[in-house]
Scaffold this active site. Sequence first.
Site, PDB file in Angstrom:
ATOM      1  N   CYS A  42       0.830  -1.207   0.000  1.00  0.00           N
ATOM      2  CA  CYS A  42       0.000   0.000   0.000  1.00  0.00           C
ATOM      3  C   CYS A  42       0.864   1.256   0.000  1.00  0.00           C
ATOM      4  O   CYS A  42       0.518   2.255  -0.638  1.00  0.00           O
ATOM      5  CB  CYS A  42      -0.945  -0.017   1.201  1.00  0.00           C
ATOM      6  SG  CYS A  42      -2.053  -1.448   1.165  1.00  0.00           S
ATOM      7  N   THR A  43       1.981   1.199   0.686  1.00  0.00           N
ATOM      8  CA  THR A  43       2.915   2.319   0.699  1.00  0.00           C
ATOM      9  C   THR A  43       3.518   2.511  -0.694  1.00  0.00           C
ATOM     10  O   THR A  43       3.621   3.642  -1.186  1.00  0.00           O
ATOM     11  CB  THR A  43       4.018   2.086   1.754  1.00  0.00           C
ATOM     12  OG1 THR A  43       3.386   2.016   3.044  1.00  0.00           O
ATOM     13  CG2 THR A  43       5.038   3.194   1.762  1.00  0.00           C
TER      14      THR A  43
END
Length: 156
Positions: A42-43
Amino acid sequence: MEGKSIPTFECRGSDDRVIQSSDLLGKKHVIYFYPRDFTSGCTTEADEFTKIHQKFVDADIRIIGVSPDTVESHVKFCNKMSIPYLLLADIEHTLAKAFGVWGQKKFMGREYMGVKRSTFLVDESGNIFKAYKNVRPKGHAQQVLDTFIDMSQKKD
């Protein structure tokens, strides 16, 4: 979902405003669903959208990220990652269910319910013209931008 209108929704954003589906009309949007703030994939995905955010702005395309995290978590994530676009807090999974991205997942032999990483490209009328399922974060933001550019060139 391709060819259909976005589902009707109301969700609180990282800017602490309530966003409704009707707010999306009149602009092109990327709506991407991701499992959780501060996780590696997600980062990576958030960072890639952030790096080319100005190209989306120049093309008059808004980016919206959606996860089951709280507004507070989104604010921290935006601050740490310098995310310039809106994140929506879908705590009850209402939006994920409406878009068909909430479901059974498996990781290291464990089964659980969660968000299946997906992206939807929405035109100015609120219609989904492209859906990406089971997204790989690396390179996805550029892929999305290229799809919008290709779509625009075909209209011309």
